[in-house]
Design a protein around this motif. Structure first.
Motif, short mmCIF file in Angstrom:
data_model
loop_
_atom_site.label_atom_id
_atom_site.label_comp_id
_atom_site.label_asym_id
_atom_site.label_seq_id
_atom_site.Cartn_x
_atom_site.Cartn_y
_atom_site.Cartn_z
N ASP A 92 77.13 -33.05 6.17
CA ASP A 92 76.08 -32.56 5.27
C ASP A 92 76.16 -33.20 3.88
O ASP A 92 75.14 -33.58 3.29
N GLU A 93 77.37 -33.33 3.35
CA GLU A 93 77.53 -33.90 2.01
C GLU A 93 77.09 -35.35 1.98
O GLU A 93 76.51 -35.82 1.00
N GLU A 96 73.29 -35.39 1.92
CA GLU A 96 72.82 -35.05 0.57
C GLU A 96 73.01 -36.23 -0.38
O GLU A 96 72.13 -36.55 -1.19
N VAL A 99 70.29 -38.93 0.16
CA VAL A 99 69.00 -38.64 -0.46
C VAL A 99 69.08 -38.84 -1.97
O VAL A 99 68.15 -39.38 -2.59
N ASP A 100 70.19 -38.44 -2.57
CA ASP A 100 70.36 -38.64 -4.01
C ASP A 100 70.34 -40.13 -4.36
O ASP A 100 69.71 -40.55 -5.34
N LEU A 144 68.13 -31.43 8.26
CA LEU A 144 68.65 -31.41 6.90
C LEU A 144 68.00 -32.50 6.05
O LEU A 144 67.64 -32.25 4.89
N LEU A 145 67.86 -33.69 6.62
CA LEU A 145 67.25 -34.76 5.85
C LEU A 145 65.82 -34.39 5.47
O LEU A 145 65.40 -34.61 4.32
N LYS A 147 64.62 -31.36 5.12
CA LYS A 147 64.75 -30.30 4.11
C LYS A 147 64.96 -30.87 2.71
O LYS A 147 64.39 -30.39 1.73
N LEU A 148 65.76 -31.94 2.64
CA LEU A 148 66.09 -32.54 1.35
C LEU A 148 65.00 -33.49 0.84
O LEU A 148 64.81 -33.64 -0.36
N VAL A 149 64.28 -34.13 1.76
CA VAL A 149 63.26 -35.09 1.37
C VAL A 149 61.96 -34.41 0.95
O VAL A 149 61.28 -34.88 0.03
N HIS A 152 61.15 -33.93 -2.72
CA HIS A 152 60.85 -35.18 -3.43
C HIS A 152 59.40 -35.57 -3.21
O HIS A 152 58.73 -36.02 -4.16
#
Length: 287
Positions: A92-93, A96, A99-100, A144-145, A147-149, A152
């Motif tokens: 997971d890290e 994350e 994406v950062d 997860l990807l 969720k994070l994208v 943005h």
């Protein structure tokens, strides 16, 4: 039809094989994240998007494969660029951090969840540790990807963007000895529809489903299937892989990459929650 294993190697990518689509969003200021970018379909998609002028954050655990992807894009004089990001998509890290890092390259509008693997075994004999790894790579990581994208994309001035998921004919029906792959590809259908349901129309979700493609994964799958079924590799190619298809040739990675290019483009603005089924007749015909 291929006659030997040497002919199963993926063809080299060329600009003539790759779809080029004029699009106002296809600029180096726009970032597309592509998982599995170090080989096969992920590599071809990374290069295809770079050819179309995008900045591509290509993610893979294979550092050498990512370097090859960068070299291919450079050799084809891509108007965009491929930026390699080495990372374990089951962590997971690491997802994350990916994406950062991608956000530092420009405006994230697109993501292609392509990374995957195959394991041939019956459901009764399937090792759960392998299932868990495949689940983390092929379903949890795309979830997860996405969720994070999504934040943005929503933060852009118009909320336009898309997330494409690499599905399969096995996301439409089931065959023997691929229970995990089938389960996870069906799960991606649900994720695709969930993205579409929450995307307000401008943030789209779509999937791509194809039959057998000339990738390193496919070459390994032929060997595993032959061992599992007790038949020759040539019989796997002719009877198992191409037997049901009406189009008697395997797709190339470039042909699959072109579907992601189109799916991300403004020409596909009504492709939302749907699937690009390019399967040579696997799922729609029978004998």
């Amino acid at each position: 039809m291929a006659n030997s294993s040497t002919e199963l190697r993926p063809p080299e990518l060329s600009t003539d094989d790759l779809l080029q689509v004029p699009d106002d969003y296809f600029t180096t200021d726009t970032v597309a994240i592509v998982t599995g970018g170090g080989s096969g379909i992920g590599q071809a998609t990374s290069v295809a998007l770079a050819i179309n002028g995008l900045t591509v954050a290509a993610v893979d655990i294979d550092e050498e494969g990512l370097e090859e992807t960068v070299d291919v894009a450079t050799s084809l004089d891509a108007d965009g660029r491929v930026v390699p990001i080495e990372g374990d998509l089951t962590d997971d890290e690491a997802v994350e951090a990916t994406v950062d890092e991608a956000a530092d390259l420009g405006t994230i509008r697109y993501a292609a969840n392509i990374a995957g693997m195959q394991h041939i075994a019956s459901l009764a004999d399937f090792p759960m540790e392998t299932y868990d790894f495949m689940h983390d790579l092929m379903l949890r990581s795309p979830f997860l990807l996405s969720k994070l994208v999504i934040p943005h994309i929503e933060a852009t001035d118009d909320g336009v963007g898309a997330i494409g998921n690499m599905s399969s004919v096995h996301g439409h029906y089931a065959t023997q000895n691929k229970p995990a792959y089938i389960t996870l590809k069906h799960g991606l259908t649900g994720l695709t529809r969930a993205i579409a349901a929450e995307g307000s129309g401008s943030l789209r979700g779509f999937s791509v489903s194809v039959g057998y493609v000339l990738t390193p994964l496919m070459v390994g799958q032929i060997k595993d299937t032959a061992e599992e079924r007790g038949i020759s590799e040539q019989e796997v190619i002719e009877d198992v892989m191409l037997g049901q298809a009406r189009t008697k040739e395997m797709m190339t990675p470039a042909e699959v990459a072109n579907l992601f290019v189109f799916g991300f483009s403004s020409h596909a603005r009504h492709l939302n929650g749907g699937d690009l089924l390019w399967d040579g007749g696997y799922t729609t015909t029978y004998e």
